[in-house]
Design an enzyme around this catalytic site. Structure first.
Site, PDB file in Angstrom:
ATOM      1  N   THR A 104      -3.407  -8.504  10.846  1.00 11.92           N
ATOM      2  CA  THR A 104      -4.264  -7.988   9.787  1.00 11.92           C
ATOM      3  C   THR A 104      -5.641  -8.649   9.868  1.00 11.92           C
ATOM      4  O   THR A 104      -5.744  -9.839  10.167  1.00 11.92           O
ATOM      5  CB  THR A 104      -3.657  -8.188   8.385  1.00 11.92           C
ATOM      6  OG1 THR A 104      -4.561  -7.681   7.403  1.00 11.92           O
ATOM      7  CG2 THR A 104      -3.342  -9.641   8.088  1.00 11.92           C
ATOM      8  N   SER A 105      -6.693  -7.858   9.597  1.00  9.34           N
ATOM      9  CA  SER A 105      -8.064  -8.401   9.666  1.00  9.34           C
ATOM     10  C   SER A 105      -8.395  -9.188   8.405  1.00  9.34           C
ATOM     11  O   SER A 105      -9.364  -9.947   8.390  1.00  9.34           O
ATOM     12  CB  SER A 105      -9.058  -7.233   9.816  1.00  9.34           C
ATOM     13  OG  SER A 105      -8.946  -6.353   8.701  1.00  9.34           O
ATOM     14  N   CYS A 119       7.511  21.015 -10.717  1.00  4.01           N
ATOM     15  CA  CYS A 119       6.583  21.512 -11.740  1.00  4.01           C
ATOM     16  C   CYS A 119       5.371  22.240 -11.163  1.00  4.01           C
ATOM     17  O   CYS A 119       4.532  22.726 -11.918  1.00  4.01           O
ATOM     18  CB  CYS A 119       6.105  20.334 -12.599  1.00  4.01           C
ATOM     19  SG  CYS A 119       4.878  19.310 -11.767  1.00  4.01           S
ATOM     20  N   ASN A 139      -2.559 -12.731  15.930  1.00  5.19           N
ATOM     21  CA  ASN A 139      -3.520 -11.633  15.971  1.00  5.19           C
ATOM     22  C   ASN A 139      -4.197 -11.598  17.333  1.00  5.19           C
ATOM     23  O   ASN A 139      -4.360 -12.635  17.965  1.00  5.19           O
ATOM     24  CB  ASN A 139      -4.577 -11.820  14.871  1.00  5.19           C
ATOM     25  CG  ASN A 139      -5.372 -10.550  14.599  1.00  5.19           C
ATOM     26  OD1 ASN A 139      -5.802  -9.870  15.522  1.00  5.19           O
ATOM     27  ND2 ASN A 139      -5.584 -10.235  13.339  1.00  5.19           N
ATOM     28  N   HIS A 181       0.831  -1.219   0.000  1.00  2.00           N
ATOM     29  CA  HIS A 181       0.000   0.000   0.000  1.00  2.00           C
ATOM     30  C   HIS A 181       0.858   1.259   0.000  1.00  2.00           C
ATOM     31  O   HIS A 181       0.410   2.337   0.427  1.00  2.00           O
ATOM     32  CB  HIS A 181      -0.958  -0.005   1.203  1.00  2.00           C
ATOM     33  CG  HIS A 181      -1.998  -1.079   1.118  1.00  2.00           C
ATOM     34  ND1 HIS A 181      -2.610  -1.604   2.223  1.00  2.00           N
ATOM     35  CD2 HIS A 181      -2.517  -1.735   0.061  1.00  2.00           C
ATOM     36  CE1 HIS A 181      -3.469  -2.544   1.838  1.00  2.00           C
ATOM     37  NE2 HIS A 181      -3.442  -2.637   0.542  1.00  2.00           N
TER      38      HIS A 181
HETATM   39  N1  APR Z   1      -0.820  -7.637  17.788  1.00  2.00           N
HETATM   40  C1  APR Z   1      -1.410  -8.422  16.838  1.00  2.00           C
HETATM   41  N2  APR Z   1      -2.576  -8.081  16.191  1.00  2.00           N
HETATM   42  C2  APR Z   1      -3.155  -6.922  16.545  1.00  2.00           C
HETATM   43  C3  APR Z   1      -2.602  -6.062  17.549  1.00  2.00           C
HETATM   44  C4  APR Z   1      -1.385  -6.474  18.171  1.00  2.00           C
HETATM   45  N3  APR Z   1      -0.791  -5.731  19.116  1.00  2.00           N
HETATM   46  N4  APR Z   1      -3.413  -4.962  17.677  1.00  2.00           N
HETATM   47  C5  APR Z   1      -4.437  -5.134  16.767  1.00  2.00           C
HETATM   48  N5  APR Z   1      -4.286  -6.313  16.097  1.00  2.00           N
HETATM   49  C6  APR Z   1      -5.114  -6.857  15.009  1.00  2.00           C
HETATM   50  C7  APR Z   1      -6.613  -6.585  15.108  1.00  2.00           C
HETATM   51  O1  APR Z   1      -7.267  -7.599  15.848  1.00  2.00           O
HETATM   52  C8  APR Z   1      -7.037  -6.605  13.634  1.00  2.00           C
HETATM   53  O2  APR Z   1      -7.416  -7.910  13.216  1.00  2.00           O
HETATM   54  O3  APR Z   1      -4.700  -6.204  13.827  1.00  2.00           O
HETATM   55  C9  APR Z   1      -5.762  -6.197  12.878  1.00  2.00           C
HETATM   56  C10 APR Z   1      -5.816  -4.825  12.232  1.00  2.00           C
HETATM   57  O4  APR Z   1      -6.795  -4.886  11.231  1.00  2.00           O
HETATM   58  P1  APR Z   1      -7.160  -3.574  10.366  1.00  2.00           P
HETATM   59  O5  APR Z   1      -7.284  -2.423  11.262  1.00  2.00           O
HETATM   60  O6  APR Z   1      -8.308  -3.942   9.493  1.00  2.00           O
HETATM   61  O7  APR Z   1      -5.834  -3.318   9.520  1.00  2.00           O
HETATM   62  P2  APR Z   1      -5.316  -4.042   8.188  1.00  2.00           P
HETATM   63  O8  APR Z   1      -5.790  -5.443   8.093  1.00  2.00           O
HETATM   64  O9  APR Z   1      -3.856  -3.801   8.102  1.00  2.00           O
HETATM   65  O10 APR Z   1      -6.071  -3.138   7.073  1.00  2.00           O
HETATM   66  C11 APR Z   1      -5.760  -3.340   5.741  1.00  2.00           C
HETATM   67  O11 APR Z   1      -7.046  -1.408   5.160  1.00  2.00           O
HETATM   68  O12 APR Z   1      -7.657   0.688   5.664  1.00  2.00           O
HETATM   69  C12 APR Z   1      -6.886  -0.046   4.826  1.00  2.00           C
HETATM   70  O13 APR Z   1      -4.945   0.582   3.668  1.00  2.00           O
HETATM   71  C13 APR Z   1      -5.412   0.284   4.932  1.00  2.00           C
HETATM   72  O14 APR Z   1      -3.528  -1.221   4.908  1.00  2.00           O
HETATM   73  C14 APR Z   1      -4.800  -1.015   5.452  1.00  2.00           C
HETATM   74  C15 APR Z   1      -5.788  -2.042   4.992  1.00  2.00           C
END
Ligand code: APR
Length: 252
Positions: A197-198, A159, A222, A127
């Site tokens: 990541t979710s 520019c 996670n 990203h």
């Molecule tokens: N350790 C491990 N996991 C964690 C922690 C931690 N300390 N804190 C939060 N999490 C988990 C949450 O439970 C959740 O599942 O991290 C995840 C974050 O999910 P999102 O907020 O949805 O982020 P992400 O999956 O990276 O989003 C993807 O969405 O908004 C766009 O471009 C943006 O790159 C991003 C993309």
């Protein structure tokens, strides 16, 4: 929540898998940087609970530049700069594994540059990265540190065209090098570690499935189950990545 004994057993199992692995790939999301003080996008305290994600749509940026810039500056530059972001122990473990030749690369959805600050060199920025700006007219790129980040949207020093942060807005395509590099890495690894990541955003959320189809062992860390947990993850470690990764590393 698991008992500590069961958790210890699962961490031992993951360490065994990673000791035997020949090519580990890391795949990270916002949760990886939560312990560095960066809120995630979704869930409790998520950025999108407070701000409308449409303000990060590329068409909106070009049509309503001042409104979009106000939010971009507040969320990504004021907050991030004031927080003096630092890699957490989880970032440092992935950098250590790369130096040890265990981990071939990190595929990250994060734009915070913390994997690079921690010492990783092979990073696919799926990203993009907020520490650069790119001119929407001439394509010139500039380090964010060289750009006056004031109340009005910044313009190109070459520019005069409108600059945008060099991260991927909604509605924008994934940089080719990052996309094809990530696909290749996923299709050639034997252990794939999904961290914080979710799994809700595509096309990034398709990459782990490619590693699974290639026969890689899927390890997931996670705080909460994600879209991967009951689908492709072979081992799910529930907890904070900044705490769990050093525990795994201690057993390698
Ligand atoms: N350790 C491990 N996991 C964690 C922690 C931690 N300390 N804190 C939060 N999490 C988990 C949450 O439970 C959740 O599942 O991290 C995840 C974050 O999910 P999102 O907020 O949805 O982020 P992400 O999956 O990276 O989003 C993807 O969405 O908004 C766009 O471009 C943006 O790159 C991003 C993309």
């Amino acid at each position: 929540m698991l008992t500590q004994d069961t958790m210890d057993e699962k961490i031992k199992e993951v360490a065994r898998i990673l000791r035997e692995a020949k090519n580990i790939v890391g795949f990270t999301g916002a949760g990886m940087s939560a312990e560095s003080g960066i809120p995630p996008f979704r869930g409790e305290g998520g950025i999108w609970n407070k701000y409308d994600p449409n303000s990060l749509d590329i068409e909106y940026y070009y049509r309503h530049t001042q409104e979009s810039w106000n939010i971009i500056k507040e969320v990504f530059y004021n907050y991030f700069n004031n927080t003096k972001l630092k890699p957490n122990p989880g970032h440092k473990v992935l950098a250590k594994w790369e130096k040890e030749g265990r981990l071939s690369c990190v595929i990250t959805q994060n734009i915070d540059d913390l994997h690079a600050v921690a010492g990783n060199e092979n990073i696919f920025e799926f990203h993009g990265n907020m520490s650069r700006f790119v001119c929407s007219k001439c394509g010139e790129k500039f380090p964010a540190s060289s750009i006056p980040l004031g109340d009005t949207p910044p313009h190109c020093l070459e520019c005069g065209g409108l600059l945008k942060p060099d991260f991927i807005f909604f509605g924008e395509g994934i940089p080719e090098k990052a996309y094809y590099g990530s696909v290749h890495a996923a299709e050639h690894c034997d252990a794939f570690v999904i961290i914080g990541t979710s799994g809700q955003v595509s096309p990034a959320n398709m990459i782990p499935g490619m590693a699974k189809r290639n026969g890689a062992k899927i390890i997931e860390i996670n705080l909460e189950p994600s879209t991967y947990t009951h689908n492709i993850s072979d081992v799910f470690l529930q907890g904070k990545s900044g705490e769990i990764l050093p525990q795994i590393d201690a057993l390698l």
